[in-house]
Design a protein around this motif. Structure first.
Motif, short mmCIF file in Angstrom:
data_model
loop_
_atom_site.label_atom_id
_atom_site.label_comp_id
_atom_site.label_asym_id
_atom_site.label_seq_id
_atom_site.Cartn_x
_atom_site.Cartn_y
_atom_site.Cartn_z
N ARG A 74 -1.48 -10.73 18.30
CA ARG A 74 -1.34 -10.10 17.07
C ARG A 74 -2.78 -9.52 16.84
N ASP A 75 -2.49 -8.06 16.48
CA ASP A 75 -3.63 -7.31 15.95
C ASP A 75 -4.88 -7.25 17.03
N MET B 7 8.13 -7.41 21.45
CA MET B 7 6.99 -6.43 21.01
C MET B 7 7.34 -5.53 19.80
N PHE B 8 6.51 -5.72 18.89
CA PHE B 8 6.88 -5.08 17.52
C PHE B 8 5.42 -4.35 17.26
N PHE B 9 5.76 -2.89 16.99
CA PHE B 9 4.61 -2.17 16.56
C PHE B 9 3.46 -2.07 17.54
N SER B 10 3.81 -1.97 18.86
CA SER B 10 2.74 -2.14 19.67
C SER B 10 2.94 -1.10 20.60
N ILE C 200 -0.33 -20.39 22.87
CA ILE C 200 -1.77 -19.84 22.97
C ILE C 200 -1.78 -18.51 21.98
N GLY C 201 -2.51 -18.42 20.83
CA GLY C 201 -2.55 -17.27 19.77
C GLY C 201 -3.84 -16.63 19.98
N ILE C 202 -3.45 -15.56 19.94
CA ILE C 202 -4.59 -14.64 19.98
C ILE C 202 -4.49 -13.56 18.56
N GLU D 31 2.53 -8.14 18.75
CA GLU D 31 2.72 -7.55 17.42
C GLU D 31 1.36 -6.87 16.95
N ASN D 32 1.61 -5.60 16.80
CA ASN D 32 0.57 -4.88 16.20
C ASN D 32 -0.43 -4.75 17.22
N SER D 33 -0.26 -4.73 18.42
CA SER D 33 -1.24 -4.97 19.44
C SER D 33 -1.25 -3.83 20.50
N ASP D 34 -2.18 -3.26 21.08
CA ASP D 34 -2.04 -2.19 21.96
C ASP D 34 -2.86 -2.25 23.18
#
Length: 186
Positions: A26-27, A90-93, A1-3, A69-72
């Motif tokens: 992502r993002d 979890m990367f850069f989040s 499942i890609g978001i 990734e890159n998601s807040d």
């Protein structure tokens, strides 16, 4: 499942297995994943611990339940993620909530965080995350229930079960330390 690049999404009652990750965020912002099973995705027990990002090949050791990734400001709750390389990576989040999940029997880490801050990791069962391989001279081979690294600051780790893994809570720092994390009642 890609978001990828979306806001305000709810995913409930899903199952995904046999992929690199069961879900990739992502993002994106304010994604909620609840009551789902992302077990039995990519795993390789012979894979070494991930090299320091951004060394070549750092993504090879990923795979498993959920990649953020890159998601807040996302929430992962009541999810099962077992039998992969990582339960949740979890990367850069920042400002995410990972709560009340079953994240065990993974080969690298139950929860793996790189340059991710102000996250709440609460009430997870993150036990038995351990790498067994014939090339490993000792049990564990640098696996962990919770692995934080490279400028992951101001995170809150409370009431997690981190037993029977290579390491329970492991903070690995290269060039930039992780500071001001609360680790209590685990």
């Amino acid at each position: 499942i890609g978001i990828n690049g979306h806001k305000n999404i709810i995913i409930k009652n899903c199952k995904a297995e046999g992929f690199w990750f069961g879900s990739v965020i992502r993002d994106s912002e304010n994604v909620k994943i609840q009551d789902s099973d992302f077990s039995k995705n990519f795993s390789d027990p012979a894979m070494a611990w991930q090299p320091f990002f951004p060394e070549p090949g750092w993504q090879k050791t990923l795979g498993g339940g959920i990649l953020i990734e890159n998601s807040d400001k996302n929430t992962i709750s009541n999810v099962t993620a077992t039998g992969g390389n990582n339960g949740v990576a979890m990367f850069f989040s920042d400002y995410n909530i990972i709560e009340n999940n079953t994240i065990n029997y993974n080969y690298n880490a139950g929860i793996n965080m790189v340059q991710s801050s102000y996250n709440d990791i609460i009430g997870n069962t993150a036990d038995h995350n351990i790498r067994f391989d014939k090339n490993c001279s000792t049990g564990g081979c640098d696996s962990a229930s919770i692995l934080i690294e490279f400028a992951s600051n101001h995170n809150n780790f409370e009431y997690n079960d981190m037993t029977y893994s290579g390491d329970g809570y492991f903070m690995r720092s290269f060039m930039v330390c992780s500071n001001f994390n609360n680790v209590s009642h685990n």
